[in-house]
Design a protein around this motif. Structure first.
Motif, PDB file in Angstrom:
ATOM      1  N   THR A  61       3.547   3.798  -1.755  1.00 55.12           N
ATOM      2  CA  THR A  61       3.905   2.571  -2.466  1.00 55.12           C
ATOM      3  C   THR A  61       4.550   1.565  -1.525  1.00 55.12           C
ATOM      4  O   THR A  61       4.276   0.356  -1.602  1.00 55.12           O
ATOM      5  CB  THR A  61       4.846   2.890  -3.636  1.00 55.12           C
ATOM      6  N   MET A  62       5.395   2.041  -0.622  1.00 52.18           N
ATOM      7  CA  MET A  62       6.033   1.138   0.331  1.00 52.18           C
ATOM      8  C   MET A  62       4.985   0.433   1.187  1.00 52.18           C
ATOM      9  O   MET A  62       5.054  -0.785   1.409  1.00 52.18           O
ATOM     10  CB  MET A  62       6.995   1.914   1.227  1.00 52.18           C
ATOM     11  N   LEU A  63       3.990   1.183   1.675  1.00 57.95           N
ATOM     12  CA  LEU A  63       2.951   0.583   2.508  1.00 57.95           C
ATOM     13  C   LEU A  63       2.132  -0.433   1.717  1.00 57.95           C
ATOM     14  O   LEU A  63       1.804  -1.504   2.230  1.00 57.95           O
ATOM     15  CB  LEU A  63       2.039   1.677   3.065  1.00 57.95           C
ATOM     16  N   MET A  64       1.798  -0.089   0.474  1.00 55.48           N
ATOM     17  CA  MET A  64       1.026  -1.019  -0.346  1.00 55.48           C
ATOM     18  C   MET A  64       1.816  -2.294  -0.612  1.00 55.48           C
ATOM     19  O   MET A  64       1.265  -3.401  -0.552  1.00 55.48           O
ATOM     20  CB  MET A  64       0.615  -0.366  -1.660  1.00 55.48           C
ATOM     21  N   ASP A  65       3.103  -2.161  -0.908  1.00 51.30           N
ATOM     22  CA  ASP A  65       3.927  -3.338  -1.179  1.00 51.30           C
ATOM     23  C   ASP A  65       4.051  -4.226   0.056  1.00 51.30           C
ATOM     24  O   ASP A  65       4.050  -5.461  -0.047  1.00 51.30           O
ATOM     25  CB  ASP A  65       5.307  -2.911  -1.674  1.00 51.30           C
ATOM     26  N   LEU A  66       4.185  -3.606   1.232  1.00 49.25           N
ATOM     27  CA  LEU A  66       4.238  -4.397   2.473  1.00 49.25           C
ATOM     28  C   LEU A  66       2.930  -5.145   2.678  1.00 49.25           C
ATOM     29  O   LEU A  66       2.923  -6.325   3.066  1.00 49.25           O
ATOM     30  CB  LEU A  66       4.518  -3.480   3.664  1.00 49.25           C
ATOM     31  N   PHE A  67       1.811  -4.473   2.428  1.00 48.31           N
ATOM     32  CA  PHE A  67       0.509  -5.128   2.568  1.00 48.31           C
ATOM     33  C   PHE A  67       0.365  -6.260   1.563  1.00 48.31           C
ATOM     34  O   PHE A  67      -0.136  -7.341   1.897  1.00 48.31           O
ATOM     35  CB  PHE A  67      -0.611  -4.103   2.381  1.00 48.31           C
ATOM     36  N   TYR A  68       0.813  -6.017   0.327  1.00 47.83           N
ATOM     37  CA  TYR A  68       0.691  -7.020  -0.735  1.00 47.83           C
ATOM     38  C   TYR A  68       1.389  -8.324  -0.345  1.00 47.83           C
ATOM     39  O   TYR A  68       0.896  -9.416  -0.626  1.00 47.83           O
ATOM     40  CB  TYR A  68       1.295  -6.461  -2.020  1.00 47.83           C
ATOM     41  N   GLN A  69       2.517  -8.213   0.336  1.00 47.25           N
ATOM     42  CA  GLN A  69       3.269  -9.406   0.748  1.00 47.25           C
ATOM     43  C   GLN A  69       2.536 -10.215   1.808  1.00 47.25           C
ATOM     44  O   GLN A  69       2.803 -11.408   1.977  1.00 47.25           O
ATOM     45  CB  GLN A  69       4.642  -8.988   1.268  1.00 47.25           C
ATOM     46  N   THR A  70       1.619  -9.589   2.545  1.00 44.51           N
ATOM     47  CA  THR A  70       0.943 -10.281   3.650  1.00 44.51           C
ATOM     48  C   THR A  70      -0.428 -10.821   3.275  1.00 44.51           C
ATOM     49  O   THR A  70      -1.086 -11.438   4.105  1.00 44.51           O
ATOM     50  CB  THR A  70       0.761  -9.323   4.842  1.00 44.51           C
ATOM     51  N   ILE A  71      -0.886 -10.580   2.051  1.00 46.03           N
ATOM     52  CA  ILE A  71      -2.225 -11.043   1.655  1.00 46.03           C
ATOM     53  C   ILE A  71      -2.317 -12.561   1.848  1.00 46.03           C
ATOM     54  O   ILE A  71      -1.438 -13.303   1.409  1.00 46.03           O
ATOM     55  CB  ILE A  71      -2.518 -10.663   0.195  1.00 46.03           C
ATOM     56  N   PRO A  72      -3.354 -13.045   2.529  1.00 46.56           N
ATOM     57  CA  PRO A  72      -3.474 -14.485   2.810  1.00 46.56           C
ATOM     58  C   PRO A  72      -3.328 -15.324   1.547  1.00 46.56           C
ATOM     59  O   PRO A  72      -3.852 -14.957   0.481  1.00 46.56           O
ATOM     60  CB  PRO A  72      -4.882 -14.601   3.406  1.00 46.56           C
ATOM     61  N   PRO A  73      -2.627 -16.452   1.628  1.00 46.97           N
ATOM     62  CA  PRO A  73      -2.292 -17.235   0.431  1.00 46.97           C
ATOM     63  C   PRO A  73      -3.490 -17.861  -0.273  1.00 46.97           C
ATOM     64  O   PRO A  73      -3.369 -18.253  -1.435  1.00 46.97           O
ATOM     65  CB  PRO A  73      -1.348 -18.319   0.978  1.00 46.97           C
ATOM     66  N   PHE A  92      -7.086  -2.125  -3.592  1.00 46.10           N
ATOM     67  CA  PHE A  92      -6.137  -1.329  -2.797  1.00 46.10           C
ATOM     68  C   PHE A  92      -5.415  -0.432  -3.793  1.00 46.10           C
ATOM     69  O   PHE A  92      -4.685  -0.908  -4.644  1.00 46.10           O
ATOM     70  CB  PHE A  92      -5.146  -2.241  -2.067  1.00 46.10           C
ATOM     71  N   ALA A  93      -5.625   0.874  -3.684  1.00 42.99           N
ATOM     72  CA  ALA A  93      -5.044   1.811  -4.642  1.00 42.99           C
ATOM     73  C   ALA A  93      -4.249   2.887  -3.925  1.00 42.99           C
ATOM     74  O   ALA A  93      -4.609   3.322  -2.829  1.00 42.99           O
ATOM     75  CB  ALA A  93      -6.145   2.458  -5.490  1.00 42.99           C
ATOM     76  N   THR A  94      -3.153   3.309  -4.547  1.00 43.18           N
ATOM     77  CA  THR A  94      -2.432   4.485  -4.074  1.00 43.18           C
ATOM     78  C   THR A  94      -2.553   5.573  -5.142  1.00 43.18           C
ATOM     79  O   THR A  94      -2.646   5.283  -6.329  1.00 43.18           O
ATOM     80  CB  THR A  94      -0.944   4.207  -3.818  1.00 43.18           C
ATOM     81  N   SER A  95      -2.541   6.814  -4.700  1.00 40.77           N
ATOM     82  CA  SER A  95      -2.683   7.917  -5.639  1.00 40.77           C
ATOM     83  C   SER A  95      -2.137   9.199  -5.019  1.00 40.77           C
ATOM     84  O   SER A  95      -2.044   9.318  -3.789  1.00 40.77           O
ATOM     85  CB  SER A  95      -4.159   8.117  -6.012  1.00 40.77           C
ATOM     86  N   ASN A  96      -1.779  10.123  -5.888  1.00 46.39           N
ATOM     87  CA  ASN A  96      -1.424  11.461  -5.421  1.00 46.39           C
ATOM     88  C   ASN A  96      -2.667  12.335  -5.276  1.00 46.39           C
ATOM     89  O   ASN A  96      -2.575  13.452  -4.762  1.00 46.39           O
ATOM     90  CB  ASN A  96      -0.459  12.133  -6.407  1.00 46.39           C
ATOM     91  N   ARG A  97      -3.803  11.844  -5.733  1.00 44.91           N
ATOM     92  CA  ARG A  97      -5.026  12.621  -5.747  1.00 44.91           C
ATOM     93  C   ARG A  97      -6.087  12.017  -4.830  1.00 44.91           C
ATOM     94  O   ARG A  97      -6.229  10.793  -4.757  1.00 44.91           O
ATOM     95  CB  ARG A  97      -5.604  12.674  -7.165  1.00 44.91           C
ATOM     96  N   ALA A  98      -6.839  12.876  -4.161  1.00 39.30           N
ATOM     97  CA  ALA A  98      -8.035  12.424  -3.461  1.00 39.30           C
ATOM     98  C   ALA A  98      -9.043  11.944  -4.507  1.00 39.30           C
ATOM     99  O   ALA A  98      -9.012  12.398  -5.657  1.00 39.30           O
ATOM    100  CB  ALA A  98      -8.629  13.566  -2.642  1.00 39.30           C
TER     101      ALA A  98
END
Length: 462
Positions: A66-78, A161-167
């Protein structure tokens, strides 16, 4: 992630055409006819798609997804629209919107809502970020299958862009009609870069200062004793005062959702709400109800949580759903309970039949034996991996505490249920940390500062 970012800087999504009612109906008729002949819909030729491949990031609890996804979300081009949602929130909104469309166009037989849903989603977000992607319900699976198929095509241009506990191949495992969901899994695998975040560290288990947000009787004391009642009252009054920051308490405040009302017994909106365990988990509440609570209040207090067992399976499931909503919305939680969460889930025969807040004689003996076992393992010279061999995959594969895995086995047999149960207990540990309790939302803090520091209640002893 860096590669996707560079692609997004140059990416311009297509202009998605709004589906007309006639084409939506025709799509339903044609696809239904073909499906009746071949058992599947016609695939969309999308091999030359210019849409950037998204990311499907999966790994164990607490590894930093989640931390990595949130960091990426902040950088998405405007220049690109974006949306970040927890999976439960997204599915709730999707079902609600589907119901609205069917109600509006109910006079049109065989009206297909999916092209409209895919169109609306493409207008809301070019980059869609899902946290905690999981599929446990057949209705979710069937709805999601077609939406993913439509939205990830080049004529809609969605980047996932998805995060999951499952493959991906483990999504909706053992689910009803799973074979119908497999095309969705294949679509996700073909339109995203699947990454296993194989971190050896569970960052939630790194020691943090603890707060006294969870109250349970000290060893040897009974829940209904005079001393314990006094301590419980002080605990709840202190935390309510701190969470509310001096705002007036209100009673029986309704929250409207899905055309009905959820009654909050006492609260100081939007700072804190208070429920007993029975009020919160003894009624027919679902994920949408708990998400509404968690999104409207910074803190929630739950009192009188009894010992829990498989005999109270419905209440336990609701409590797990509630904890997921609280965690995902970063709410603060204070409780009074019959025992620490590490010991509150027991066998039915271990509970005193006359008092759900006390253990039977047999239950007390088993608790002492369990404590001695945990102590002997923690003092053992054997490695963590060697110790974990005597436990199930929750420990060996997902890194949960041995005591958490043991309790999960008491509650559930299905892998998804056991995992959700263990994850909830793991999150409870994190939510009692000082860092979690101090991280109050800006709205509440702004109003607190208006009161002046001399009016701000002091945090209860930690």
């Amino acid at each position: 992630m860096e590669f996707l970012f560079e692609q997004l800087k140059e990416y311009h999504p297509p202009n998605v055409l709004k589906p007309c009612l006639q084409s939506a109906q025709s799509h339903t008729s044609i696809s239904s006819f073909i499906k009746s002949l071949f058992g599947a819909s016609v695939p969309f030729n999308d091999y030359n798609s210019s849409v950037p491949h998204g990311i499907y990031l999966y790994g164990d609890v607490g590894c930093g997804k989640t931390m990595l996804m949130d960091l990426f979300y902040q950088t998405i081009p405007p220049h690109l629209s974006k949306k970040r949602l927890h999976f439960h929130q997204f599915m709730q909104k999707l079902h609600k919107r589907s119901h609205e469309l069917k109600t509006v166009h109910g006079e049109h037989q065989n009206f297909d809502v999916m092209p409209t849903l895919a169109y609306e989603l493409s207008k809301q977000a070019t980059v869609l970020c899902f946290d905690e992607f999981q599929v446990t319900d057949v209705a979710d699976a069937m709805l999601l299958r077609r939406l993913i198929d439509l939205s990830l095509r080049s004529d809609h241009g969605l980047v996932l862009f998805a995060t999951s506990n499952r493959a991906p191949d483990d999504l909706y495992i053992n689910g009803i009609q799973r074979e119908s969901f497999i095309p969705c899994i294949e679509e996700i695998k073909s339109k995203t870069n699947v990454i296993h975040l194989d971190s050896p560290t569970d960052y939630r288990r790194i020691p943090r200062p603890l707060c006294s947000v969870y109250f349970s009787p000290r060893k040897g004391a009974t829940y209904h004793s005079k001393e314990c009642r006094k301590q419980r009252k002080h605990h709840i009054d202190s935390w309510y005062s701190y969470f509310s920051q001096g705002h007036r308490m209100e009673y029986r405040v309704p929250i409207r959702l899905w055309g009905r009302e959820l009654m909050v017994p006492k609260c100081s909106p939007p700072y804190v709400a208070g429920f007993s365990f029975k009020q919160l988990c003894g009624k027919n509440y679902a994920a949408g109800d708990y998400l509404a609570l968690a999104s409207q209040f910074e803190s929630i207090i739950v009192t009188d949580i009894p010992y829990l067992s498989i005999d109270s399976r419905d209440e336990v499931r609701r409590f797990i759903t509630f904890l997921d909503a609280v965690y995902d919305n970063h709410c603060r939680l204070a409780v009074t309970a019959a025992a620490p969460f590490s010991e509150i889930f027991v066998e039915p025969e271990d509970i005193n039949p006359d008092d759900g807040f006390e253990l039977s004689e047999k239950g007390r003996k088993k608790l002492e034996e369990s404590r001695k076992l945990d102590e002997s393992l923690s003092n053992s010279n054997s490695s963590r991996n060697e110790q974990s061999e005597i436990y199930d995959p929750l420990v060996k594969e997902h890194g949960f505490d041995k005591s958490i895995a043991r309790q999960a086995n008491l509650f559930a047999e299905l892998d998804e249920e056991r995992f959700a149960f263990a994850r909830a207990l793991s999150r409870l540990k994190q939510m009692r940390s000082l860092a979690w309790v101090e991280n109050v939302s800006a709205k509440g803090m702004t109003d607190c500062l208006k009161l002046g520091k001399h009016h701000m209640p002091k945090m209860p002893n930690c």
